[in-house]
Motif scaffolding. Structure first.
Motif, short mmCIF file in Angstrom:
data_model
loop_
_atom_site.label_atom_id
_atom_site.label_comp_id
_atom_site.label_asym_id
_atom_site.label_seq_id
_atom_site.Cartn_x
_atom_site.Cartn_y
_atom_site.Cartn_z
N ALA A 174 0.85 -1.20 0.00
CA ALA A 174 0.00 0.00 0.00
C ALA A 174 0.88 1.24 0.00
O ALA A 174 2.03 1.21 0.44
CB ALA A 174 -0.92 0.00 1.22
N LEU A 175 0.31 2.32 -0.51
CA LEU A 175 0.98 3.62 -0.52
C LEU A 175 0.05 4.65 0.09
O LEU A 175 -1.15 4.68 -0.22
CB LEU A 175 1.34 4.04 -1.95
CG LEU A 175 2.43 3.24 -2.66
CD1 LEU A 175 2.46 3.57 -4.14
CD2 LEU A 175 3.79 3.52 -2.03
N LEU A 176 0.60 5.51 0.93
CA LEU A 176 -0.19 6.60 1.48
C LEU A 176 -0.41 7.67 0.42
O LEU A 176 0.42 7.84 -0.48
CB LEU A 176 0.52 7.20 2.70
CG LEU A 176 0.68 6.27 3.91
CD1 LEU A 176 1.50 6.97 4.99
CD2 LEU A 176 -0.68 5.86 4.46
N PRO A 177 -1.49 8.43 0.52
CA PRO A 177 -1.72 9.49 -0.48
C PRO A 177 -0.57 10.48 -0.59
O PRO A 177 -0.32 11.02 -1.67
CB PRO A 177 -2.99 10.17 0.04
CG PRO A 177 -3.70 9.10 0.82
CD PRO A 177 -2.61 8.28 1.45
N ALA A 178 0.15 10.72 0.51
CA ALA A 178 1.25 11.69 0.51
C ALA A 178 2.61 11.01 0.43
O ALA A 178 3.63 11.63 0.78
CB ALA A 178 1.17 12.56 1.75
N ALA A 179 2.66 9.79 -0.06
CA ALA A 179 3.93 9.06 -0.08
C ALA A 179 5.01 9.78 -0.87
O ALA A 179 6.20 9.68 -0.55
CB ALA A 179 3.71 7.66 -0.67
N LEU A 180 4.62 10.55 -1.89
CA LEU A 180 5.61 11.22 -2.74
C LEU A 180 5.73 12.71 -2.45
O LEU A 180 6.38 13.43 -3.20
CB LEU A 180 5.23 11.01 -4.21
CG LEU A 180 5.09 9.55 -4.66
CD1 LEU A 180 4.64 9.49 -6.12
CD2 LEU A 180 6.39 8.79 -4.47
N ALA A 181 5.13 13.15 -1.37
CA ALA A 181 5.22 14.56 -1.01
C ALA A 181 6.67 14.94 -0.74
O ALA A 181 7.44 14.16 -0.18
CB ALA A 181 4.36 14.84 0.22
N GLY A 182 7.04 16.13 -1.15
CA GLY A 182 8.40 16.59 -0.93
C GLY A 182 9.40 16.14 -1.97
O GLY A 182 10.61 16.28 -1.77
N LEU A 183 8.91 15.60 -3.10
CA LEU A 183 9.80 15.14 -4.17
C LEU A 183 9.46 15.85 -5.48
O LEU A 183 9.10 15.22 -6.47
CB LEU A 183 9.68 13.62 -4.34
CG LEU A 183 10.02 12.77 -3.11
CD1 LEU A 183 9.74 11.30 -3.39
CD2 LEU A 183 11.48 12.97 -2.70
N PRO A 184 9.58 17.16 -5.51
CA PRO A 184 9.12 17.91 -6.69
C PRO A 184 9.92 17.64 -7.95
O PRO A 184 9.44 17.94 -9.05
CB PRO A 184 9.28 19.37 -6.25
CG PRO A 184 10.37 19.34 -5.24
CD PRO A 184 10.19 18.05 -4.50
N ARG A 185 11.12 17.07 -7.82
CA ARG A 185 11.96 16.82 -8.99
C ARG A 185 11.87 15.38 -9.50
O ARG A 185 12.60 15.01 -10.43
CB ARG A 185 13.42 17.15 -8.67
CG ARG A 185 13.65 18.61 -8.27
CD ARG A 185 15.13 18.88 -8.07
NE ARG A 185 15.37 20.22 -7.56
CZ ARG A 185 16.57 20.71 -7.28
NH1 ARG A 185 17.65 19.95 -7.46
NH2 ARG A 185 16.71 21.94 -6.81
N LEU A 186 11.01 14.60 -8.90
CA LEU A 186 10.94 13.19 -9.27
C LEU A 186 10.52 13.03 -10.73
O LEU A 186 9.47 13.53 -11.14
CB LEU A 186 9.96 12.45 -8.36
CG LEU A 186 10.00 10.92 -8.46
CD1 LEU A 186 11.33 10.39 -7.93
CD2 LEU A 186 8.84 10.29 -7.69
#
Length: 316
Positions: free
Chosen positions: A59-71
C-alpha cells in the motif's frame, strides 16, 4: 561471565532498517529489500529517480511522494500493490516514467494521472486490470509508451486512447481480447508499434488500423484469426513488420508499399493462386519459412509456402 554477556548484548547493533535513506542531495534511491512493507520516508527533495522493487510493499499513502518535486522516474515493479490512492502523483508533476509492472492492481482511480501531464512512459504490465477507463488517459498528451500487457482486459472501448496523440508504442499482448471495437485505436496517429499477441482475437473490423497510419510494427501472432477483412492493412503504408504466426488463416492480406518482414508460420494456408500470386508480387521477407506450410490443396499439403510460390508450375 554474565556481566560480559550483558555488555556484549548492549553493544550489539540492532537490526538494520531496510533501505536507509540516501545521503542529502542524492538524486537516486534504490531499494529491493524483500521485507520492506512501507514506502521509504525522508527522501531528499533532490531525488529524481526512485526504484522500490521486489519488496513486500502492499500500500501507498496518499502523501507518499510529497516533498519530491523533482521526481522524474518512479519504479514500483514486482511489489504487492493492490490499489493506488488517487492523490498519489499530485506532488510529482515532473514525473516522466512510471513502472508498476507485476503488482496486483485490478483497477485504478479515475483521476490517478490527472496531475501527470508530463508522463511519457507508463507500464502497467502484469497486473489484474479488467477494464480500461477513458479518464485514465485524459491528461496524458505526452505519453509515448503504454504497456498494458498481461492483464485481464476483455475489450478496448472505442476512442479510449484518443487523447494519446503522442503515443508511439502500445502493448496489449496477453490479455483476453476477442475483437477490436471499431475506433479502438482512434487518435493514435503517431503510433508506430502495436502488440496484440496472445489474445483471443477471432475477427478484426475492416477499418481496425485506419486510425494508426504510422504503424511500422504490428504483432498479431497467437490469436484465433480465421480470416482477414479485405483491405484491412491498406492504410498501413509504413508497415515494416507484420506477425500473423499461430492463427487459423488460410488466405492473406498485405499492405501496399515496400517489402516487409512477414511471419505467417503456423497457419493452415491454402496454397492456391490468390496466396501464391500475392506472395510473388509483394515479395515479403518470410520469417520462419520452414514452419510456413501449405495445408491445402491435398497435393501441396506439408510443402513450404515460399517454395510453392516460387515454383513456375503453379498454374497461376
Amino acid at each position: 561471565p554474565p556481566l560480559l554477556l550483558l555488555l556484549l548484548l548492549l553493544l550489539a547493533p540492532g537490526p538494520a532498517a531496510p533501505c536507509s535513506p540516501p545521503e542529502p542531495n542524492a538524486t537516486h534511491f534504490v531499494c529491493t529489500e524483500p521485507t520492506l512493507s512501507t514506502f521509504p520516508a525522508g527522501l531528499p527533495p533532490t531525488t529524481s529517480a526512485v526504484s522500490v522493487e521486489f519488496t513486500a510493499l502492499a500500500a501507498l499513502l496518499p502523501a507518499a511522494l510529497a516533498g519530491l518535486p523533482r521526481l522524474r522516474e518512479l519504479h514500483l515493479s514486482s511489489n504487492r500493490l493492490a490499489a493506488l490512492p488517487e492523490p498519489l502523483l499530485r506532488p510529482v508533476p515532473a514525473l516522466r516514467v512510471l513502472d508498476l509492472t507485476d503488482n496486483l492492481l485490478a483497477d485504478l482511480p479515475a483521476g490517478i494521472f490527472a496531475a501527470a501531464s508530463r508522463l511519457q512512459h507508463l507500464v502497467l504490465r502484469g497486473n489484474r486490470l479488467r477494464a480500461l477507463r477513458p479518464a485514465w488517459f485524459r491528461h496524458l498528451p505526452r505519453l509515448q509508451w503504454l504497456d498494458l500487457a498481461a492483464n485481464a482486459l476483455t475489450e478496448v472501448p472505442p476512442a479510449v486512447f484518443r487523447p494519446l496523440g503522442s503515443l508511439r508504442s502500445l502493448d496489449l499482448s496477453r490479455n483476453r481480447l476477442a475483437t477490436l471495437a471499431p475506433g479502438a485505436l482512434a487518435g493514435l496517429r503517431a503510433l508506430e508499434k502495436l502488440d496484440l499477441e496472445g489474445n483471443q482475437l477471432g475477427t478484426l473490423p475492416p477499418d481496425a488500423f485506419a486510425p494508426a497510419p504510422a504503424l511500422r510494427l504490428l504483432f498479431l501472432q497467437d490469436n484465433e484469426l480465421r480470416a482477414l477483412p479485405t483491405g484491412v492493412f491498406v492504410p498501413l503504408r509504413r508497415l515494416r513488420l507484420l506477425d500473423l504466426a499461430g492463427n487459423q488463416l488460410r488466405a492473406l492480406e498485405l499492405p501496399p508499399g515496400p517489402a516487409l518482414d512477414l511471419d505467417i508460420s503456423g497457419n493452415p494456408w491454402a496454397c492456391e493462386c490468390p496466396l501464391l500470386t500475392l506472395l510473388r508480387q509483394a515479395a515479403p521477407r518470410l520469417i520462419a519459412g520452414r514452419d510456413t506450410l501449405c495445408a491445402s490443396p491435398a497435393h501441396r499439403r506439408g510443402q513450404e509456402v515460399a517454395a510453392v510460390s516460387r515454383a513456375g508450375d503453379t498454374g497461376c
